[in-house]
Scaffold this active site. Structure first.
Site: not given
Length: 268
Positions: A49, A60
């Protein structure tokens, strides 16, 4: 896209789950980033990924935001990320490569052009983190036109309607969220997600990989015991990069030492 199917079939035969590391392309610089990715694969990563650095990464936590800042500081551009992807694909022809990114980066190129470029360099899947399923039509249609799997996030509180949509529109794998919130190894993965895994299976969804807060082999094992096809670990890996930022050789050794037991935990 077919790379996921053949990988999951092989893993099933070997009675293993998938271990999937996440890193940001170009962190801490292009050359070291390519070495990091080679190391992850050599240490046992089943698929990759990869993030493309973006100025406003909403999903994030601080660890991955810092990775993005390091890549920006090294002057890494989306065009260079695609050059890196082509190199990774050349060197590793069979490993599935997924991108985890934000819609602006797709829009910048034009949606169709973006997925055409993914197909050209050998990207297998794209997860656009800030596009919900109900707004995903132009993305997933372009993805499928270019043989790229559209990946959807299945949150822990997904209702039946959402599960059906994810099963119907997703390909490659389903990103099963351990918990709500932002990424980060500090927040350990929460409860086993057996009920969601069972529902996704019932609706014939792409195999679920559990992500968010996966930082130890016991969590990988727990995810697979709950029926997931594997586990994704991002922040814990990016933290190792951060800790050894001035010692590139040590960094690669530490990454290898982290990935090997995580992969070992996928074997039943």
């Amino acid at each position: 896209m077919e790379r996921y199917e053949s990988l999951f079939a092989q893993l099933k035969e070997r009675k293993e789950g998938a271990f999937v590391p996440f890193v940001t392309l170009g962190d801490p610089g292009i050359e070291q980033s390519l070495k990091i990715i080679d190391t992850l694969i050599e240490a046992g990563a089943d698929t990759l990924e990869l993030g493309i650095p973006f100025s406003d990464p909403l999903a994030d936590g601080p660890t991955i935001q810092n990775a993005t800042l390091r890549a920006f500081a090294a002057g890494v551009t989306p065009a260079q990320c695609f050059e890196m992807l082509a190199l990774i694909r050349q060197k590793h022809p069979t490993i599935p490569i997924g991108l985890l990114m934000y819609a602006n980066l797709v829009f910048n190129k034009g949606i169709d052009e973006f997925y055409a470029q993914c197909e050209k360099v050998g990207v297998d899947s794209v997860l656009v983190a800030d596009v919900p399923v109900e707004e995903s039509a132009p993305f997933r249609q372009a993805a499928l036109r270019h043989n790229v799997a559209p990946i959807f996030i299945c949150p822990p509180n997904a209702d039946d309607d959402l599960l059906r949509q994810i099963a119907s529109y997703g390909r490659g794998y389903t990103y099963l969220l351990s918990r709500a919130g932002v990424t980060g190894a500090e927040n350990r993965a929460a409860l086993p997600l057996n009920h969601l895994v069972a529902k996704l299976k019932e609706y014939n969804a792409a195999p679920p990989l559990q992500g968010f807060g996966i930082s130890a082999p016991d969590q990988v094992k727990a995810a697979i015991d709950a029926g997931a096809a594997g586990a994704i670990s991002g922040s814990a890996i990016v933290k190792i990069i951060e800790q050894h930022i001035n010692e590139p050789k040590k960094m690669l050794a530490a990454l290898k030492a982290f990935v090997q037991p995580m992969k070992a935990a996928t074997r039943s």
